[in-house]
Write a protein that holds these residues in place. Structure first.
Motif, PDB file in Angstrom:
ATOM      1  N   ASP A 107      44.054   1.374  52.204  1.00 33.21           N
ATOM      2  CA  ASP A 107      44.206   0.149  53.035  1.00 33.21           C
ATOM      3  C   ASP A 107      43.099  -0.857  52.578  1.00 33.21           C
ATOM      4  OD1 ASP A 107      46.229   1.024  54.102  1.00 33.21           O
ATOM      5  OD2 ASP A 107      45.033   1.768  56.114  1.00 33.21           O
ATOM      6  N   PHE A 141      43.812  -4.451  50.621  1.00 30.20           N
ATOM      7  CA  PHE A 141      43.212  -5.491  51.354  1.00 30.20           C
ATOM      8  C   PHE A 141      42.321  -6.383  50.423  1.00 30.20           C
ATOM      9  CE2 PHE A 141      39.690  -7.637  53.590  1.00 30.20           C
ATOM     10  CZ  PHE A 141      40.334  -8.519  54.400  1.00 30.20           C
ATOM     11  N   ASP A 142      41.696  -5.759  49.554  1.00 30.56           N
ATOM     12  CA  ASP A 142      40.577  -6.358  48.463  1.00 30.56           C
ATOM     13  C   ASP A 142      41.625  -7.297  47.630  1.00 30.56           C
ATOM     14  OD1 ASP A 142      38.578  -5.560  49.786  1.00 30.56           O
ATOM     15  OD2 ASP A 142      38.030  -3.924  48.464  1.00 30.56           O
ATOM     16  N   GLN A 159      43.737 -10.397  49.389  1.00 27.05           N
ATOM     17  CA  GLN A 159      42.819 -11.558  50.200  1.00 27.05           C
ATOM     18  C   GLN A 159      43.149 -12.747  49.698  1.00 27.05           C
ATOM     19  OE1 GLN A 159      38.771 -11.132  50.243  1.00 27.05           O
ATOM     20  NE2 GLN A 159      38.554  -9.294  51.561  1.00 27.05           N
TER      21      GLN A 159
END
Length: 142
Positions: A10, A14-15, A18
């Motif tokens: 996750d 997410f990284d 972004q």
């Protein structure tokens, strides 16, 4: 008991997700970029995909330059990646302080397209390259 920490998968997604390429970036470039980024998402399951996805991002950089040169009517002599960087810098499209970054990207793209050995990119470097792609490609078109 549940953990308050995100799973590594996750956190990785997410990284990677972004930031986005701007809507002003041509659709074909955004599609190429998303395929490269999607490859990176799955790289946690098969680590060599990190390298393949990162190398594809270098080709997206090159396509972005090609499209910008076409849009601006670059002279026919601006054929190579290096010549496109030079012309776009002289034209004020590439900021002078970003020219060295574009030149480094060109070198990485050359290594990826004409390998002498297998490249390996760690996750942190892949993320850095994705962030640089978003920043520099958005700057070309916004």
């Amino acid at each position: 008991m549940s953990s308050s920490q995100p799973s590594p998968s996750d956190a990785w997604v997410f990284d990677l997700a972004q930031k986005e390429l701007a809507p002003a970036v041509p659709l074909n470039i955004r599609k190429l970029f998303e395929i490269a980024r999607g490859t990176l998402v799955y790289s946690l399951m098969f680590y060599p995909l990190l390298t393949l996805g990162t190398e594809q991002v270098f080709r997206v950089f090159e396509t972005a330059l090609l499209m910008k040169c076409r849009d601006l009517g670059a002279p026919a002599k601006a054929k190579t990646f290096a010549e496109k960087i030079e012309w776009l810098t002289k034209s004020g499209v590439i900021r002078v302080h970003d020219k060295d970054r574009w030149t480094a990207i060109r070198h990485f793209r050359n290594e990826a397209s004409h390998p002498k050995d297998q490249n390996i990119f760690p996750p942190s470097e892949a993320l850095h390259i994705v962030d640089a792609a978003i920043e520099l490609i958005n700057a070309l078109f916004c």
